[in-house]
Write a protein that holds these residues in place. Structure first.
Motif, short mmCIF file in Angstrom:
data_model
loop_
_atom_site.label_atom_id
_atom_site.label_comp_id
_atom_site.label_asym_id
_atom_site.label_seq_id
_atom_site.Cartn_x
_atom_site.Cartn_y
_atom_site.Cartn_z
N ASN A 1 -7.73 2.78 -5.21
CA ASN A 1 -7.10 3.79 -6.06
C ASN A 1 -8.00 5.01 -5.97
O ASN A 1 -8.82 5.28 -6.84
N TYR B 1 -4.37 10.52 -0.71
CA TYR B 1 -4.42 9.55 -1.81
C TYR B 1 -3.89 8.21 -1.31
O TYR B 1 -2.88 8.14 -0.58
N THR C 1 0.85 -1.19 0.00
CA THR C 1 0.00 0.00 0.00
C THR C 1 0.88 1.24 0.00
O THR C 1 1.88 1.31 0.73
N ASP D 1 -8.61 -3.22 -1.88
CA ASP D 1 -7.91 -2.60 -2.99
C ASP D 1 -8.40 -1.16 -3.12
O ASP D 1 -9.57 -0.85 -2.86
N ARG E 1 -18.11 5.06 -7.61
CA ARG E 1 -16.77 5.63 -7.45
C ARG E 1 -16.77 6.97 -6.71
O ARG E 1 -15.70 7.47 -6.36
N GLN F 1 -13.93 -0.86 -6.27
CA GLN F 1 -13.34 -1.69 -5.21
C GLN F 1 -13.88 -3.10 -5.36
O GLN F 1 -15.09 -3.33 -5.31
N SER G 1 0.44 5.50 0.34
CA SER G 1 -0.49 6.60 0.62
C SER G 1 0.28 7.90 0.70
O SER G 1 1.48 7.92 1.02
N GLU H 1 -11.05 3.55 -9.56
CA GLU H 1 -11.38 2.18 -9.95
C GLU H 1 -12.43 1.65 -8.98
O GLU H 1 -12.55 2.13 -7.85
N ARG I 1 -3.15 4.04 -2.71
CA ARG I 1 -3.12 3.08 -3.82
C ARG I 1 -2.74 1.71 -3.26
O ARG I 1 -1.65 1.51 -2.72
N THR I 2 -3.68 0.77 -3.37
CA THR I 2 -3.46 -0.61 -2.95
C THR I 2 -3.89 -1.51 -4.10
O THR I 2 -5.06 -1.47 -4.51
N PRO I 3 -3.00 -2.32 -4.66
CA PRO I 3 -3.39 -3.18 -5.78
C PRO I 3 -4.35 -4.28 -5.32
O PRO I 3 -4.38 -4.66 -4.15
#
Length: 814
Positions: A581, A539, A509, A579, A627, A614, A511, A612, A541-543
């Motif tokens: 973004n 912000y 992750t 996840d 979103r 979740q 941030s 994106e 971002r976790t894939p």
């Protein structure tokens, strides 16, 4: 002309000038002592003693409560009067406005005769004694000054502690701390100037023993009267003269309960030691039988705790034996190794006999609807940057056939360890915050109820951040790595994972948290403020990692509020890592008092924007496709010290409606005056109105008199209304409620409280609590104070011993 002198006296009356000179010298000596105490409050230069160590003066915030004793501290005798005569070393007689003072004792009368060889004082006519703040009045007194042995005829008396007072046919002083009063009375009601005055309550007896050292009183052939009506007669009765603890029977309590019938409790208090005590409280319930309850408390330098237990053999309500226990313990123990030091230990143990206990004993737990009881023991250790703990947690779930719940998992055991550094260097760079955490947990539950296997789970989590902070802005990038491994005790039931007995997952992750702060001088409604504008952007971002096959042991969805909207994970626990973004934007504006910095107004707004969808969800929940999140709006107002208002609204911009809102307001103009109201609404789920108050009812018909709650005042007393109502608009019924009336009559307080608690969708319990509090003496009846404090925000007891303070002997100095 009034004369004064210092014993011993000359043979004949002394000229006024000489007497005045003696008095001035004596007063100067006392003044020096007082001045020394006063000067001790300011710094003084150090003085060297005979061994070379510096001497310092110790500050004293008040006059000494106990006069100094020992060699060099002999207490002189001072006398005053219109006429003084006597013989050296033999006797002295003072007539007309006679007064004798020695240390903390002052005697005033029309005539005082002092026999020096016998050290005896005989006083007649309007005799008054003030000794260490205790006061006595009567026609004739004989007493020895050194030992304070003697007697007083037809006296009235008033003690410093709690203002207890009364009258007697005779008092025998045993010493300065103990006395015996005959045909006496005791009350805390203050006499007024009316000729027909009678105390609201009074305890009478053929003999009273008062022990100021033990701070207790004992009455023989005692009768307690309230408003002239005898309410208690007992051959012997002990009672406190202060808040000091003492073993013995406490006043009985009684009440009415729709489940148990009439309740009568007779507690017995055991003062085991200064740091340990116990209370035994057997209760007779007319519909059910006898409940034997007890409480044990202990306090040590390194630990403290409380044990509460009860047993009801053959409860007629269920025809079974009922029991419960609860233990809370907090402290530390010695590990036995000097390199390790002490270990912290905390225990919270709770168990009951059966599933219906929470319904049949609604007031016995911390919650009126407590159905999850924990046995939780935690052993912890920390040193520097490292910390570790070992925990065992086992749940007892009280099931209801009409509303079953899935029990949470036991943790047998849970072992955690962490290493944390703040502002640490990384290579040639510094200012980094970092941590590494590990968690091993063995989850256990009934698989028939949970529908998934038990497991051993190992979690490792590392994070590193570098904050840049200045007065007007901040930026904090952060990296996290979350690794999890599972070992199941049975294959997963999912068809796609048939036969799989283990699983693992690694999720990174990133941030970035940032914000600005602007300030300006502003003016609103003719008031000057410092206004802030504080925008924030977060912000994360976790894939995506597929976690749909993993069981869920401790994860749940985060509540959507201002505290969680700026966090990396949408779930609590470690079984689901969402996840993400997305970008969270928010702004806060505040109005601050320029002189104090106190916050007067706060307004905030925040919203999440997803780039994106979740995909990670909890079992049985569909993936989120929206979103743009709901809009959060919140405000808090303290425009006036007496008023407080706050509100939070979760607004759905796509549907154009509010999904959830909480609005509240509180008005607190002074002590014993509070009105609170709130509305809690969640669309299609609940809509609750909550109103509570404590208010003097006398003001409703124009009486603006002073409250008696601080232990002051006389007169007709005041009525106070207390209550709280929680009403469901959807169900159109009262959920929970408490309403009552308090009357403060200065030396007594009456309380009547009706409480209704909802125990299930169809069942409720109602009880009536009565209490008569004889201020400074005892409380009779069931105690509604705990119910009032837990239900009414900002409720104040009309007699709070902590706010009354400890009286000084100089309070009644005469």
């Amino acid at each position: 002309m009034r004369r004064a002198s210092h014993l011993p006296f000359p043979l004949a009356p002394v000229p006024h000038a000489v007497l005045s000179l003696v008095w001035l010298v004596s007063a100067a000596a006392l003044g020096m002592a007082f001045a020394t105490s006063a000067r001790a409050q300011t710094p003084a230069p150090a003085v060297m003693n005979n061994v070379g160590a510096p001497l310092t003066i110790k500050a004293s915030p008040m006059l000494a409560e106990k006069p100094p004793i020992g060699p060099g501290n002999g207490v002189p005798i001072f006398v005053f009067g219109d006429s003084i005569s006597g013989r050296p070393e033999l006797d002295t007689t003072v007539s007309g406005n006679a007064e004798l003072r020695r240390g903390p004792t002052a005697i005033k009368a029309d005539r005082i005769a002092y026999d020096q060889p016998e050290d005896t004082v005989k006083a007649t006519g309007n005799v008054r004694i003030s000794s260490s703040g205790n006061q006595y009045r009567g026609p004739a007194l004989q007493i020895k000054l050194d030992t304070f042995e003697g007697f007083f005829t037809q006296p009235s008396y008033r003690f410093l502690a709690r203002g207890g007072n009364g009258q007697a046919s005779r008092i025998d002083f045993v010493d300065d701390k103990r006395l015996v009063a005959y045909d006496a009375s005791f009350t805390t009601c203050e006499r007024n100037d009316e000729a027909t005055w009678q105390p609201a309550w009074v305890l009478t007896g053929s003999r009273f023993k008062f022990d100021q050292e033990a701070e207790t009183g004992e009455a023989t052939h005692a009768v307690l009267r309230f408003k002239g009506v005898p309410i208690l007669a007992i051959p012997s009765l002990t009672f406190p003269l202060s808040d000091k603890r003492k073993s013995g029977f406490l006043p009985p309590s009684f009440g009415l309960d729709s489940t148990s019938g009439t309740l009568l409790t007779q507690p017995y208090y055991v003062d085991i030691a200064p740091n340990r005590d116990a209370t035994l409280s057997p209760t007779v319930m007319t519909k059910r039988g006898i409940n034997l309850a007890g409480e044990y408390r202990y306090l040590e330098p390194s630990y403290t705790g409380k044990l509460v237990a009860s047993l009801m053999p053959g409860d007629k309500l269920r025809n079974i034996n009922r029991w419960s226990y609860s233990l809370q313990h907090t402290g530390s123990i010695d590990s036995g190794f000097s390199a390790i030091g002490r270990l912290g230990i905390n225990a919270n143990l709770n168990r009951v006999s059966d599933d219906n206990y929470w319904r049949d004993f609604p007031a016995s737990g911390a919650s009126l609807t407590q159905r999850l009881l924990a046995d939780d023991v935690n052993l912890s250790w920390s040193r520097g940057h490292f910390a570790t703990s070992l925990r065992t947690l086992r749940w007892q779930t009280l099931q209801d056939v009409a509303a079953p719940i899935v029990p949470p998992y036991d943790r047998l055991p849970q072992l955690t360890a962490s290493y944390t550094r703040i502002n640490a260097p990384v290579g040639s760079l510094d200012g980094f915050d970092g941590s590494v955490e590990g968690d091993y947990t063995r989850f256990s539950a009934d698989r028939k109820l949970t529908g998934q296997p038990n497991a051993e789970r190992l979690v490792a989590r590392a994070q590193l951040s570098r904050p840049w902070v200045s007065p007007g802005w901040y930026v904090t990038p952060k990296l996290q790595l979350h690794a999890t491994s599972y070992s199941f005790d049975a294959p997963l039931a999912n068809a796609n994972a048939s036969g799989q007995a283990g699983a693992s997952r690694i999720v990174p992750t990133f941030s970035l948290d940032s914000g600005l702060q602007f300030e300006r001088k502003a003016s609103f409604l003719s008031r000057a403020f410092t206004q802030t504008l504080e925008p924030r952007a977060f912000y994360v971002r976790t894939p995506y990692r597929n976690q749909s096959l993993l069981p869920n042991y401790d994860s749940a969805a985060n509540d959507f509020n201002f505290a969680t909207v700026f966090t990396e994970n949408s779930f609590t626990g470690n079984d689901r890592i969402s996840d993400a973004n997305l970008l969270t934007l928010g702004v806060t504006s505040r109005l601050l008092e320029p002189s104090t910095g106190a916050e007067t107004v706060r307004f905030g707004v925040a919203q999440r924007l997803g780039f994106e969808d979740q995909k990670v969800t909890l079992p049985g929940v569909l993936p989120a496709s929206n979103r743009v999140s709901d809009l959060l709006l919140g405000t808090t107002l303290h425009w006036d010290p007496q008023w407080t208002a706050d509100g939070t609204v979760q607004y759905n911009p796509k549907a154009g409606r509010s999904e959830r809102s909480v609005l509240g307001v509180r008005y607190t103009p002074g002590n014993y005056r509070v009105v609170s109201a709130s509305i809690r609404r969640q669309r299609n789920v609940s809509n609750l109105i909550d109103v509570s108050t404590q208010w003097p009812l006398n003001e409703l018909w124009g009486d603006k008199g002073r409250d008696l709650g601080a232990g002051q005042g006389q007169g007709g007393g005041r009525y106070y209304g207390v209550g709280r109502l929680n009403y469901s608009m959807l169900d159109k019924k009262l959920v929970d409620g408490i309403i009552g009336l308090e009357y403060d009559g200065c030396c007594w307080i009456g309380r009547v409280v009706l409480q209704r608690s909802q125990s299930s969708a169809a069942l409720s319990n109602t009880r009536i609590l009565f209490q008569l509090e004889l201020v400074g003496f005892s409380r009779i009846g069931s105690n509604p104070l705990e119910a009032l404090r837990s239900n009414i925000p900002r409720y104040q007891s009309l007699r709070d011993p902590a706010s009354m303070g400890t009286p000084s002997r100089f309070t009644n100095y005469d």
